[in-house]
Design an enzyme around this catalytic site. Sequence first.
Site, PDB file in Angstrom:
ATOM      1  N   ASP A 219      -5.900  -4.921   1.188  1.00 48.34           N
ATOM      2  CA  ASP A 219      -5.639  -4.120  -0.004  1.00 48.34           C
ATOM      3  C   ASP A 219      -6.037  -4.892  -1.266  1.00 48.34           C
ATOM      4  OD1 ASP A 219      -4.209  -1.623  -0.915  1.00 48.34           O
ATOM      5  OD2 ASP A 219      -2.961  -3.070  -1.965  1.00 48.34           O
ATOM      6  N   GLU A 268      -9.811 -18.041  15.213  1.00 44.04           N
ATOM      7  CA  GLU A 268      -8.986 -18.722  16.226  1.00 44.04           C
ATOM      8  C   GLU A 268      -8.768 -17.817  17.430  1.00 44.04           C
ATOM      9  OE1 GLU A 268      -5.323 -19.607  14.196  1.00 44.04           O
ATOM     10  OE2 GLU A 268      -6.294 -21.055  12.870  1.00 44.04           O
TER      11      GLU A 268
HETATM   12  C1  GLC Z   1      -4.686   0.158  -2.924  1.00 44.45           C
HETATM   13  C2  GLC Z   1      -4.054   1.204  -2.032  1.00 44.45           C
HETATM   14  C3  GLC Z   1      -3.224   2.118  -2.866  1.00 44.45           C
HETATM   15  C4  GLC Z   1      -2.151   1.325  -3.551  1.00 44.45           C
HETATM   16  C5  GLC Z   1      -2.734   0.162  -4.354  1.00 44.45           C
HETATM   17  C6  GLC Z   1      -1.683  -0.831  -4.708  1.00 44.45           C
HETATM   18  O1  GLC Z   1      -5.622   0.687  -3.804  1.00 44.45           O
HETATM   19  O2  GLC Z   1      -5.037   1.867  -1.298  1.00 44.45           O
HETATM   20  O3  GLC Z   1      -2.646   3.150  -2.126  1.00 44.45           O
HETATM   21  O4  GLC Z   1      -1.420   2.142  -4.416  1.00 44.45           O
HETATM   22  O5  GLC Z   1      -3.695  -0.544  -3.602  1.00 44.45           O
HETATM   23  O6  GLC Z   1      -1.258  -1.529  -3.572  1.00 44.45           O
END
Ligand code: GLC
Length: 573
Positions: A219, A268
């Site tokens: 993310d 790993e």
């Molecule tokens: C990313 C995710 C989204 C979230 C954001 C903060 O863009 O896809 O859903 O709100 O990160 O974590």
Amino acid sequence: MTAEAALATSPHPAARRTDAEWWRQAAVYQIYPRSFADADGNGIGDLKGVADRVPYLRELGIDAVWLSPFYPSALADGGYDVDDYRDVDPKIGTLADFDAMAEALHAAGIKLIVDIVPNHTSDRHEWFKEALASPKGSPERDRYIFRDGLGPDGAQPPSDWTSGFGGPAWEPVGDGQWYHHFFAREQPDLNWRNPEVREDFLKTLRFWSDRGVDGFRVDVAHGLSKDLPEELPTQAELDAIPVDGNHPVWDRDDVHEIYAEWRQVFDEYDPPRIAVAEAWVASDRRPAYASPRGLGQAFNFDLLGARFDAAQFREIVAFNLELAARSGSSSTWVLSNHDVVRHATRYGLPPEPAEPREDGSLPAESDATQKTGTSWLLHRGREPELKAERGLRRARAATLFELALPGSAYIYQGEELGLHEVADIADEDRQDPTFFRSPGVSVGRDGCRVPLPWSAGGESLGFGGSAHIPQPEWFAEHSVEREDGDPDSTLSLYRRALALRGELRTEERLEWLETGDPQVLAFRRPNGWVNVTNFGEGPFPLPEPLRGEVLVGSVALEEEGTLPGEASVWLKA
Ligand code: GLC
């Protein structure tokens, strides 16, 4: 061989991928777990619900599941506010349920990719509680980004920076200090210069890899490394700094040092764990994330941002295949995910007028989407403009086009049912922080996160308990029960295309074919199959070299050799 015979003889996708390169052309199905299937009936989807639906996933013909966050969370941002990276939210299961789900998926030949959220924790994470309980300058605060407020008593924020979800990006903690959060207030940003933060994430990667997960979706991968100067620029000054590797906040070159460390952990394992970056960066900076020395693959959101338009689609495909090859990776293709308006709805709406900047000029599409990708939110008042049938017709065509491409395709739960965005959610049922932080502007992302309809009747249409976001009546028409036996349903289309797709995965190449019509694209894959997609409204008589047995079509061909408007077919030409 007839299309039926080709289907029957094509091995189940699971049988083909035991090697380390399984991800290169995988069809990956995104599960947003709290809205997928609710086995315990508490109204929130759970891991047991996923395990119970493995037969459905197997029949769909996907190669892997990407599971959005399932960690303990107050759900300030749909689970992207993580309290503990090495546990399961008790509302949706236990670690034992996780293991059982992973085992069921693996037994069906389906890989498992989990979401990891390293840019920020939740404000309920142990570390954040320790930071609040510790004084200014303490090691506990150093795991986050704290700054003194301005003014004699620090009552003013350290800068005028705004959060990507709207509102300010700094929050006071009551002693003159403020912490930084690019997203919601409940999502304090971590300080990746702190060695303890780096070490702890390596531990998390091993924790899930040891439990058998096959990979990670990372993310906000372009946001981890930050280098904030003593004297903070204003938001306007920050926005004016080129994002070329030295920007204080975004897409810094040194973020790749983090991923080089992660790669050592991935390697790993045998086969090595894989990763895919969610990085909203300029296209030419994407290969660094997709490098085999880093995460190995990065999302390409270009199709997701495009209109249903032949020229745009062709340019995006050609460019991204070249770009992926540059890093030694394969491209990813995405039409929908949990952050954007579903593609059936996008294609049924007239293009959204770009919002002018303060000086009246119009932003480039890429500027507006670079940081969070939230510019495709459904804005209030657009619902009456939707041409639903047309949107779905185009979505089915775009999906067939996408699934014929070399590279990996990401499918978002519910798109295989032809679901539209749910626009009419009452304000009191909304959950997305973008709705609350940008009042009156966008309705947020809940419309693509409504629990799936499994049956055509009954409580929450077979989802489980009372759905945590109410389902509209028209969801019943799109239920798995209704679509299951209907050869013309969108579910049948996905199943058929995914089953056939195995045959396409010979090499990551395509050859464009001339169609003589700028609205029609055609390409051949190395096994000889051809995709023809008509983006125009009128019918397209297929010229001789583009005739052949139809393997799968987004609509039936009205007459032999003519492709209707806004439709796509795979041919054995
Ligand atoms: C990313 C995710 C989204 C979230 C954001 C903060 O863009 O896809 O859903 O709100 O990160 O974590």
